[in-house]
Design a protein around this motif. Structure first.
Motif, PDB file in Angstrom:
ATOM      1  N   ALA A 174       0.822  -1.217   0.000  1.00  0.00           N
ATOM      2  CA  ALA A 174       0.000   0.000   0.000  1.00  0.00           C
ATOM      3  C   ALA A 174       0.854   1.264   0.000  1.00  0.00           C
ATOM      4  N   SER A 175       1.933   1.272   0.791  1.00  0.00           N
ATOM      5  CA  SER A 175       2.797   2.458   0.862  1.00  0.00           C
ATOM      6  C   SER A 175       4.183   2.170   0.316  1.00  0.00           C
ATOM      7  N   PHE A 176       4.290   1.140  -0.521  1.00  0.00           N
ATOM      8  CA  PHE A 176       5.581   0.753  -1.087  1.00  0.00           C
ATOM      9  C   PHE A 176       6.114   1.851  -1.997  1.00  0.00           C
ATOM     10  N   GLN A 177       7.355   2.291  -1.736  1.00  0.00           N
ATOM     11  CA  GLN A 177       7.959   3.370  -2.507  1.00  0.00           C
ATOM     12  C   GLN A 177       9.090   2.879  -3.415  1.00  0.00           C
ATOM     13  N   GLY A 178       9.360   1.591  -3.361  1.00  0.00           N
ATOM     14  CA  GLY A 178      10.483   1.072  -4.124  1.00  0.00           C
ATOM     15  C   GLY A 178      10.142   0.793  -5.577  1.00  0.00           C
ATOM     16  N   VAL A 179      11.128   0.245  -6.278  1.00  0.00           N
ATOM     17  CA  VAL A 179      10.948  -0.081  -7.691  1.00  0.00           C
ATOM     18  C   VAL A 179      11.022  -1.587  -7.917  1.00  0.00           C
ATOM     19  N   ASP A 180      11.449  -2.325  -6.901  1.00  0.00           N
ATOM     20  CA  ASP A 180      11.635  -3.766  -7.044  1.00  0.00           C
ATOM     21  C   ASP A 180      10.639  -4.483  -6.137  1.00  0.00           C
ATOM     22  N   ALA A 181       9.462  -4.775  -6.667  1.00  0.00           N
ATOM     23  CA  ALA A 181       8.413  -5.408  -5.868  1.00  0.00           C
ATOM     24  C   ALA A 181       8.808  -6.819  -5.445  1.00  0.00           C
ATOM     25  N   VAL A 182       9.511  -7.537  -6.307  1.00  0.00           N
ATOM     26  CA  VAL A 182       9.962  -8.885  -5.969  1.00  0.00           C
ATOM     27  C   VAL A 182      10.979  -8.820  -4.829  1.00  0.00           C
ATOM     28  N   ASN A 224      15.016  -0.032   3.905  1.00  0.00           N
ATOM     29  CA  ASN A 224      15.492   0.764   2.771  1.00  0.00           C
ATOM     30  C   ASN A 224      14.839   0.335   1.467  1.00  0.00           C
ATOM     31  N   GLU A 225      14.669  -0.956   1.275  1.00  0.00           N
ATOM     32  CA  GLU A 225      14.009  -1.431   0.054  1.00  0.00           C
ATOM     33  C   GLU A 225      12.572  -0.939  -0.012  1.00  0.00           C
ATOM     34  N   SER A 226      11.877  -0.953   1.129  1.00  0.00           N
ATOM     35  CA  SER A 226      10.476  -0.525   1.140  1.00  0.00           C
ATOM     36  C   SER A 226      10.344   0.948   0.794  1.00  0.00           C
ATOM     37  N   GLN A 227      11.395   1.738   1.077  1.00  0.00           N
ATOM     38  CA  GLN A 227      11.365   3.168   0.793  1.00  0.00           C
ATOM     39  C   GLN A 227      11.958   3.499  -0.572  1.00  0.00           C
ATOM     40  N   GLY A 228      12.364   2.494  -1.314  1.00  0.00           N
ATOM     41  CA  GLY A 228      12.962   2.749  -2.624  1.00  0.00           C
ATOM     42  C   GLY A 228      14.392   3.239  -2.541  1.00  0.00           C
ATOM     43  N   ASN A 229      15.001   3.139  -1.347  1.00  0.00           N
ATOM     44  CA  ASN A 229      16.373   3.600  -1.152  1.00  0.00           C
ATOM     45  C   ASN A 229      17.328   2.446  -1.427  1.00  0.00           C
ATOM     46  N   LEU A 230      17.506   2.130  -2.704  1.00  0.00           N
ATOM     47  CA  LEU A 230      18.347   0.994  -3.061  1.00  0.00           C
ATOM     48  C   LEU A 230      19.822   1.259  -2.793  1.00  0.00           C
ATOM     49  N   ALA A 231      20.216   2.519  -2.804  1.00  0.00           N
ATOM     50  CA  ALA A 231      21.609   2.835  -2.463  1.00  0.00           C
ATOM     51  C   ALA A 231      21.878   2.460  -1.012  1.00  0.00           C
TER      52      ALA A 231
END
Length: 875
Positions: free
Chosen positions: A122-130, A668-675
């Protein structure tokens, strides 16, 4: 199986209970693991019809086991029909998530699954859902799962129900990847996948909407007639009391059938039936449905608006500018309703169920939650001129509110952020409106709102706003541009932006100098130029002393003190660093600035870690973690979890280190912060390597390389770390060298200081030495030494070796010191062989730096260089 009985008996401890089951209620209740009910001596229970899937949890909490029609359908699909994937669909608020959770709990209790993994998008901000699913699954299974393949292997060992919730929030590309992988996971052993979404059709071949038992679906739509009547009965018990005689069952059903027993529509109609005759209501509803034939909810809403007087209906459309609701004071200021008008309008809206006041402790005024269709329906009733005027008032008001909230956040962050979260839809809508209208305050609005978006981890929204102001030449816009470059790892470019800002500000002290100096200092620190960073902070503190005292200036002084302490810690001046941190903490406590307090506590933990005080380190990090959690700053939480992993790593508690690192990566993954996630994956690789699992470490490194485009250094350090790992295998030296050369090629495109290019030269020297390419190894060592000598931070890193340098210089002319030094070198010779040999040659009279340093790597050669310089000065 035993289905659709007239009544059923069940047992709780020694208590025997019989539940009567009416036509509308089809589930059977069972004790766990039984296919038939337990027959006992009955005890009649009043109002058994109150038991339905929406309040099943109350029955279970009382100690009973039960199924509902929906749970029955899901369980039969998984157990009897061989279904592997099941989708629950329906519009927002229908109860998809709640039903999925109930299903997970029920199927776990019956023993069908050993684990239930709930992945919320619902609040996923990342790009990698898997990747997000894998990280969440790793937490549930308590295993290090480096990728989807590892997750597949883990699922084969344990029957697991994977619940993928709110998947409509994922981008189309990510959703397709997730569905494909979920299909694979659902067919492993006894594992299954349960999904929730608004649209029942994924347009994916593995998820057909009909004609398949492998994938089944359940659409939550209108209620069954008897369910609708029971719902209506409960609504009648709510205030206000009915003012007219209640209609007969058949008349109510006929009314509900007009809106297809739609739950939200029933909620609106139920209120009307308390004050209006059913015949009149039915006629009016029929007319309204004819006007909006495909929207029973809108017809029901318009039915509610009928009860408002003429003035109320004239004023009401102004509420259409709000996004889902607003705090009452904001609503009144924007609409300019008089107190008398609102006192007339508000009770009518509450009685009809169009607004629902929520009294929150964070503000003295209530938050008014709108019925989902209220604002869109009202907005359409306004003329274009009125819409333009109202939007202007709305965006200007919320801009002023954002200014107030930014200041208030330092004083009362918990309350402030609770307010922002409620008003966020209005704030985001208003800031985009301000940008569209090219308002003069638009850039400031973006900066103020971005503060909260970043705190909440709403990276997509923040990025979208930053893109809209990137070409502005406003001071705040230029600061924002520099910060974006800094966050992207482009430290030299960022430093140039901040330097240009400072030049444009001139020499006269001003408040604007302070944030620019802070950011310029951070650019130096990240490039390991701590002394230059410290100079920026000292300059900022000196300027702050020249400014008129204020809370804002004092707050910036606290930040400058904190950053100065960071620089001092990097320079090895631990005593002054601690004193400076304590000064910053004092300022933060005086201002009740909880966020700065959390930051300083975390940094004091890092200082304690540097000094080897692990007990204090853990205590400081734990306190900081709790603060950041209450402040709702997920990325800051992830940072502290990462640091806690370092503590466990230091004490060789490998399992605990893995656990905390995984939690940091998951956030971090949930926030899209892959770095940030990649940094933690790198630590996981190092931990697994040290724990004697080099194969697992290699997989972590290769996971990072799949996402290296998100890393500031484009994966250079990962290539070098993987090269280091593989050079321990004699048969993989060629592969190791290729990886190291790849790292070097990237490092050459980066800032040498930030890239620490001397390290990769050293790694290549080690690899080529093992390949018996001695000439090339010697050349790489030379390049490593020269690159490190050009690094301005080298002399500060040498401070930790100051005692050895001073002792060697003294030993040249003092036999007693020489004897003590040689004894010490012999004791600590392991790992220092080449350095110890070079020092011995100095004591024996050798002064040729090239000869002494030829076999040495960068840091050892820097120590020898410092010794020779000191000897030359004393001579």
């Amino acid at each position: 199986m035993y289905q659709n009985p007239d009544r059923i008996e069940l047992q709780r401890g020694q208590e025997h209970v019989t539940l009567k089951l009416y036509d509308w209620f089809l589930p059977a209740l069972y004790q766990a693991g039984e296919d038939t009910p337990l027959l006992t001596t009955p005890i009649e229970v009043e109002q058994p019809a109150e038991i339905h899937w929406g309040n099943l949890h109350a029955l279970q909490a009382a100690g009973f086991w039960g199924r509902t029609p929906e749970l029955w359908q899901i369980e039969c699909a998984f157990v009897q029909d061989g279904t592997r994937r099941f989708t629950i669909s329906g519009f927002g608020g229908q109860g998809k998530t709640y039903l999925a959770i109930e299903a997970g709990q029920w199927l776990y209790r019956t023993g069908l699954f050993e684990k239930v993994c709930f992945v919320n998008y619902a609040s996923f901000q990342g790009v990698d859902a898997v990747g997000w699913a894998v990280s969440t699954l790793a937490t549930v299974l308590d295993k290090s799962l480096v990728d989807a393949q590892a997750a597949t292997a883990a699922l084969a060992q344990q029957p697991t129900l994977l619940i993928l919730d709110n998947v409509e929030a994922i981008t189309a590309k990510s959703l397709n990847e997730l569905l494909t992988k979920a299909k694979e996971w659902s067919e492993i052993g006894q594992c299954r996948v349960l999904l929730t979404t608004r649209s029942p059709d994924f347009h994916h071949p593995d998820y057909p909407t009909e004609g398949s038992l492998i994938h089944q679906s359940l659409t939550l739509g209108g209620l069954a007639e008897d369910d609708a009547l029971r719902y209506f009965q409960r609504l009648l018990k709510l205030p206000p009391a009915p003012q007219v005689e209640l209609p007969k069952r058949e008349a109510v059903l006929a009314l509900f059938q007009q809106v297809k027993c739609h739950p939200l529509s029933i909620g609106l109609i139920a209120r009307q039936l308390k004050v209006r005759e059913v015949a009149e209501l039915g006629t009016r509803l029929e007319t309204l449905l004819a006007e909006t034939p495909d929207n029973p909810l809108l017809a029901s809403l318009n039915l509610s608006l009928d009860r408002l007087d003429e003035e109320a209906r004239r004023l009401l459309p102004k509420l259409g500018v709000f996004q889902g609701g607003a705090f009452e004071n904001n609503l009144l200021q924007i609409t300019e309703f008089t107190e008398k008008q609102w006192q007339t309008l508000s009770p009518a809206l509450e009685k009809t169920g169009l607004i629902q006041p929520e009294n929150l402790s964070v503000w003295k005024v209530p938050y008014l939650k709108f019925h989902p269709t209220l604002a869109p329906a009202l907005w359409a009733r306004l003329a274009t001129e009125e819409q333009v005027q109202l939007q202007a008032s709305h965006r200007q008001h919320y801009y002023k509110l954002s200014c107030f909230l930014c200041v208030e956040d330092f004083k009362n962050p918990h309350e402030t952020r609770a307010i922002v979260q409620r008003e966020l839809p209005n704030l985001v809508f208003a800031v985009h409106e301000a940008l569209d209208a090219e308002e003069m305050y638009a850039v400031k609005f973006v900066i103020y709102l971005n503060k909260f978006l970043n705190h909440f981890g709403l990276n997509y929204d923040s990025k979208a706003l930053n893109q809209r102001i990137e070409h502005s030449n406003d001071f705040l816009a230029r600061m924002n541009k520099g910060e974006q470059l800094f966050n992207a790892g482009q430290y030299q470019a960022a430093a140039q932006v901040f330097s240009n800002i400072l030049k444009s500000l001139g020499e006269q002290a001003s408040y604007e100098h302070l944030p620019a100096l802070i950011m310029l200092g951070r650019c130096f620190i990240t490039q390991e130029q701590a002394a230059q960073g410290a100079e920026c902070y000292r300059q900022g503190l000196a300027m702050a002393e020249q400014l008129k005292p204020s809370e804002d200036v004092k707050r910036q002084m606290g930040v400058l003190q904190t950053d100065l302490a960071d620089a001092l810690m990097y320079m090895g001046d631990y005593d002054d660093a601690r004193k400076t941190y304590e000064s910053a903490l004092t300022i933060a406590k005086e201002q009740n600035d909880l966020r700065t307090m959390a930051v300083v506590e975390g940094q004091l933990g890092t200082l304690a870690l540097q000094q080897g005080n692990l007990q204090e380190t853990a205590q400081r990090y734990t306190e900081a973690l709790e603060m950041f959690h209450h402040l709702n700053e997920p990325e800051s939480e992830a940072g502290i979890y990462h640091q806690l992993g370092r503590v466990y790593e230091e004490t060789k508690q490998w399992d605990a280190a893995e656990h905390t690192y995984r939690e940091a990566a998951r956030i971090n993954e949930s926030q899209g912060n892959l770095a940030g996630a990649a940094q933690t994956w790198n630590s996981l690789a190092l931990v697994t390597k040290d724990a004697g699992k080099p194969e697992e470490a290699e997989v972590w490194y290769r996971k990072i390389l799949k996402h290296r485009e998100f890393l500031p250094d484009k994966g250079a350090k990962v290539f070098s770390n993987l090269a280091c790992l593989l050079q321990t295998y004699p048969n993989r030296l060629l592969e190791s060298r290729q990886l190291a050369e790849e790292a070097l090629a990237i490092d050459k495109t980066l800032d040498p200081a930030a890239a620490t290019i001397w390290i990769i030269y050293g790694i290549l020297a080690q690899i080529t030495e093992k390949q018996n390419d001695t000439a090339k190894a010697s050349e790489y060592r030379r390049q490593s030494r020269e690159a490190y000598q050009e690094f301005q931070g080298a002399r500060y890193q040498l401070q930790k070796h100051g005692k050895l340098i001073a002792m060697t210089v003294a030993a040249v002319d003092d036999a007693k010191v020489r004897q003590e030094l040689e004894s010490w070198l012999e004791t600590f010779r392991k790992g220092w062989e080449n350095l110890a040999a070079a020092i011995q040659r100095i004591l024996n009279g050798e002064r040729d730096e090239a000869v002494l340093c030829e076999p040495l790597y960068y840091r050892d050669s820097a120590i020898i260089n410092a010794i020779l310089r000191r000897i030359a000065r004393e001579v």
